[in-house]
Design an enzyme around this catalytic site. Structure first.
Site, PDB file in Angstrom:
ATOM      1  N   LYS A 191       0.822  -1.196   0.000  1.00 26.38           N
ATOM      2  CA  LYS A 191       0.000   0.000   0.000  1.00 26.38           C
ATOM      3  C   LYS A 191       0.867   1.261   0.000  1.00 26.38           C
ATOM      4  O   LYS A 191       0.432   2.332  -0.379  1.00 26.38           O
ATOM      5  CB  LYS A 191      -0.867   0.033   1.276  1.00 26.38           C
ATOM      6  CG  LYS A 191      -1.753  -1.139   1.478  1.00 26.38           C
ATOM      7  CD  LYS A 191      -2.350  -1.049   2.908  1.00 26.38           C
ATOM      8  CE  LYS A 191      -2.990  -2.369   3.259  1.00 26.38           C
ATOM      9  NZ  LYS A 191      -3.408  -2.392   4.680  1.00 26.38           N
ATOM     10  N   GLU A 202       7.649   2.182  -6.116  1.00 31.13           N
ATOM     11  CA  GLU A 202       7.737   1.611  -4.767  1.00 31.13           C
ATOM     12  C   GLU A 202       8.072   2.710  -3.755  1.00 31.13           C
ATOM     13  O   GLU A 202       8.721   3.703  -4.098  1.00 31.13           O
ATOM     14  CB  GLU A 202       8.801   0.499  -4.775  1.00 31.13           C
ATOM     15  CG  GLU A 202       9.100  -0.167  -3.456  1.00 31.13           C
ATOM     16  CD  GLU A 202       7.927  -0.861  -2.773  1.00 31.13           C
ATOM     17  OE1 GLU A 202       6.894  -0.207  -2.574  1.00 31.13           O
ATOM     18  OE2 GLU A 202       8.074  -2.043  -2.396  1.00 31.13           O
ATOM     19  N   ASP A 203       7.651   2.526  -2.517  1.00 36.85           N
ATOM     20  CA  ASP A 203       7.956   3.523  -1.484  1.00 36.85           C
ATOM     21  C   ASP A 203       9.426   3.459  -1.077  1.00 36.85           C
ATOM     22  O   ASP A 203      10.113   4.459  -1.018  1.00 36.85           O
ATOM     23  CB  ASP A 203       7.030   3.373  -0.260  1.00 36.85           C
ATOM     24  CG  ASP A 203       6.933   1.945   0.270  1.00 36.85           C
ATOM     25  OD1 ASP A 203       7.682   1.058  -0.197  1.00 36.85           O
ATOM     26  OD2 ASP A 203       6.101   1.710   1.164  1.00 36.85           O
ATOM     27  N   ASP A 221      14.524  -1.852   0.488  1.00 32.48           N
ATOM     28  CA  ASP A 221      15.235  -2.190   1.717  1.00 32.48           C
ATOM     29  C   ASP A 221      16.151  -3.381   1.414  1.00 32.48           C
ATOM     30  O   ASP A 221      17.237  -3.214   0.864  1.00 32.48           O
ATOM     31  CB  ASP A 221      14.171  -2.479   2.782  1.00 32.48           C
ATOM     32  CG  ASP A 221      14.730  -2.716   4.172  1.00 32.48           C
ATOM     33  OD1 ASP A 221      15.768  -2.135   4.492  1.00 32.48           O
ATOM     34  OD2 ASP A 221      14.114  -3.478   4.938  1.00 32.48           O
ATOM     35  N   LYS A 229      17.508   2.272   0.843  1.00 32.33           N
ATOM     36  CA  LYS A 229      18.444   1.994   1.939  1.00 32.33           C
ATOM     37  C   LYS A 229      19.480   1.006   1.416  1.00 32.33           C
ATOM     38  O   LYS A 229      19.350  -0.208   1.631  1.00 32.33           O
ATOM     39  CB  LYS A 229      17.700   1.299   3.099  1.00 32.33           C
ATOM     40  CG  LYS A 229      16.884   2.185   3.991  1.00 32.33           C
ATOM     41  CD  LYS A 229      16.518   1.399   5.267  1.00 32.33           C
ATOM     42  CE  LYS A 229      15.066   1.511   5.589  1.00 32.33           C
ATOM     43  NZ  LYS A 229      14.668   0.738   6.781  1.00 32.33           N
ATOM     44  N   PHE A 274      14.645   3.173  10.475  1.00 34.68           N
ATOM     45  CA  PHE A 274      13.266   2.856  10.127  1.00 34.68           C
ATOM     46  C   PHE A 274      12.468   4.144   9.996  1.00 34.68           C
ATOM     47  O   PHE A 274      12.401   4.950  10.923  1.00 34.68           O
ATOM     48  CB  PHE A 274      12.626   1.943  11.166  1.00 34.68           C
ATOM     49  CG  PHE A 274      11.391   1.286  10.627  1.00 34.68           C
ATOM     50  CD1 PHE A 274      11.475   0.140   9.863  1.00 34.68           C
ATOM     51  CD2 PHE A 274      10.140   1.857  10.861  1.00 34.68           C
ATOM     52  CE1 PHE A 274      10.337  -0.450   9.330  1.00 34.68           C
ATOM     53  CE2 PHE A 274       8.992   1.274  10.327  1.00 34.68           C
ATOM     54  CZ  PHE A 274       9.098   0.117   9.563  1.00 34.68           C
ATOM     55  N   VAL A 275      11.860   4.338   8.828  1.00 33.69           N
ATOM     56  CA  VAL A 275      11.145   5.592   8.561  1.00 33.69           C
ATOM     57  C   VAL A 275       9.655   5.352   8.333  1.00 33.69           C
ATOM     58  O   VAL A 275       9.245   4.274   7.882  1.00 33.69           O
ATOM     59  CB  VAL A 275      11.758   6.329   7.344  1.00 33.69           C
ATOM     60  CG1 VAL A 275      13.129   6.867   7.666  1.00 33.69           C
ATOM     61  CG2 VAL A 275      11.807   5.429   6.121  1.00 33.69           C
ATOM     62  N   ARG A 315       0.910   6.277   8.010  1.00 34.83           N
ATOM     63  CA  ARG A 315       0.988   6.457   6.555  1.00 34.83           C
ATOM     64  C   ARG A 315       0.618   7.874   6.125  1.00 34.83           C
ATOM     65  O   ARG A 315       1.091   8.368   5.107  1.00 34.83           O
ATOM     66  CB  ARG A 315       0.047   5.470   5.843  1.00 34.83           C
ATOM     67  CG  ARG A 315       0.486   4.014   5.946  1.00 34.83           C
ATOM     68  CD  ARG A 315      -0.288   3.184   4.937  1.00 34.83           C
ATOM     69  NE  ARG A 315      -0.239   1.758   5.201  1.00 34.83           N
ATOM     70  CZ  ARG A 315       0.733   0.950   4.779  1.00 34.83           C
ATOM     71  NH1 ARG A 315       1.736   1.434   4.084  1.00 34.83           N
ATOM     72  NH2 ARG A 315       0.694  -0.337   5.054  1.00 34.83           N
TER      73      ARG A 315
HETATM   74  P1  IMP Z   1      12.323  -5.172   0.845  1.00 35.35           P
HETATM   75  O1  IMP Z   1      11.635  -6.314   0.168  1.00 35.35           O
HETATM   76  O2  IMP Z   1      13.118  -5.602   2.049  1.00 35.35           O
HETATM   77  O3  IMP Z   1      13.117  -4.303  -0.080  1.00 35.35           O
HETATM   78  O4  IMP Z   1      11.211  -4.338   1.551  1.00 35.35           O
HETATM   79  C1  IMP Z   1      10.468  -3.425   0.969  1.00 35.35           C
HETATM   80  C2  IMP Z   1       9.272  -3.151   1.867  1.00 35.35           C
HETATM   81  O5  IMP Z   1       9.584  -3.205   3.276  1.00 35.35           O
HETATM   82  C3  IMP Z   1       8.797  -1.770   1.604  1.00 35.35           C
HETATM   83  O6  IMP Z   1       7.876  -1.726   0.554  1.00 35.35           O
HETATM   84  C4  IMP Z   1       8.177  -1.389   2.925  1.00 35.35           C
HETATM   85  O7  IMP Z   1       6.851  -1.844   2.960  1.00 35.35           O
HETATM   86  C5  IMP Z   1       8.958  -2.149   3.963  1.00 35.35           C
HETATM   87  N1  IMP Z   1       9.981  -1.294   4.591  1.00 35.35           N
HETATM   88  C6  IMP Z   1      11.327  -1.395   4.499  1.00 35.35           C
HETATM   89  N2  IMP Z   1      11.955  -0.450   5.205  1.00 35.35           N
HETATM   90  C7  IMP Z   1      10.987   0.305   5.762  1.00 35.35           C
HETATM   91  C8  IMP Z   1      11.000   1.467   6.603  1.00 35.35           C
HETATM   92  O8  IMP Z   1      12.038   2.032   6.984  1.00 35.35           O
HETATM   93  N3  IMP Z   1       9.775   1.943   6.959  1.00 35.35           N
HETATM   94  C9  IMP Z   1       8.609   1.383   6.563  1.00 35.35           C
HETATM   95  N4  IMP Z   1       8.546   0.310   5.768  1.00 35.35           N
HETATM   96  C10 IMP Z   1       9.721  -0.230   5.374  1.00 35.35           C
HETATM   97 MG    MG Z   2       5.740  -1.628   0.802  1.00 33.87          MG
END
Ligand code: IMP
Ligand code: MG
Length: 178
Positions: free
Chosen positions: A42, A98-99, A102, A130, A151-152, A164
């Protein structure tokens, strides 16, 4: 949330300025034709709404739902598709929106899923990155801001579905352990 505190990292104004720059960059990078924006639910819906309006060329918007098990600060690494695109994307220029990137697990998975559908091109736009946390390789073509391993929340990003709707992006600080 009791005991936690919010430390502003990027203001609403800084975020908007950066999104306008990315929109202009996207307009100049792509050949003529429609761009198929795919918002990853979302968290990315706020970024997508502003980015779509910062792009002047024709766009189509669509959504993909993902669940990455775990509701807190860390995902387990397993990804499941909970909502798929409305149409076929063969021959389309896809921009995945994507937001935050990570570990890279989510986008690495989605790139593999979408590449099988034979789009003409596929790129990623992420508001935040990140890089220190990466465990799977992901090529991000458009990045709003690179951030350290903190963590943001805000501007779409949540902690257990909270925060959100904050206009700014803030670091969520934990209280010191007792
Ligand atoms: P990834 O698959 O580890 O790259 O994770 C991506 C998802 O993890 C993002 O779409 C977020 O939903 C969540 N996420 C990762 N870091 C943060 C953060 O610092 N704050 C909030 N959500 C995060
Ligand atoms: Mg996400």
């Amino acid at each position: 949330m009791p005991g936690t505190s919010l430390r502003p990292l990027f203001t609403a104004q800084q975020i908007q300025k950066r999104i306008q720059e990315i929109g202009a960059q996207i307009d100049s990078d792509y050949p003529d034709g429609s761009l198929y924006l795919v918002c990853i639910l979302k968290g990315a819906c706020f970024f997508m709404a502003d980015l779509a309006r910062a792009i002047e060329r024709e766009v189509v918007i669509d959504f993909m739902g993902i669940s990455s098990y775990g509701r807190g600060k860390t995902a387990s690494g397993a990804v499941k598709l909970t909502k798929d695109l409305d149409t076929t994307v063969e021959g389309a220029d896809i921009l995945l929106v994507e937001d935050i990137v990570d570990t890279g697990v989510t986008l690495n998975y989605l790139m593999n899923v979408l590449e099988l559908r034979k789009p003409r091109s596929i790129r990623i736009a992420a508001l935040l990155d990140k890089p220190d946390r990466r465990v799977r390789p992901v090529k991000v073509s458009y990045v709003g801001f690179q951030i350290p391993d903190e963590f943001v929340v805000g501007f779409g990003l949540d902690y257990a579905e909270q925060y959100r709707n904050l206009r700014d992006i803030c670091v969520l600080d934990e209280p010191p352990a007792a």
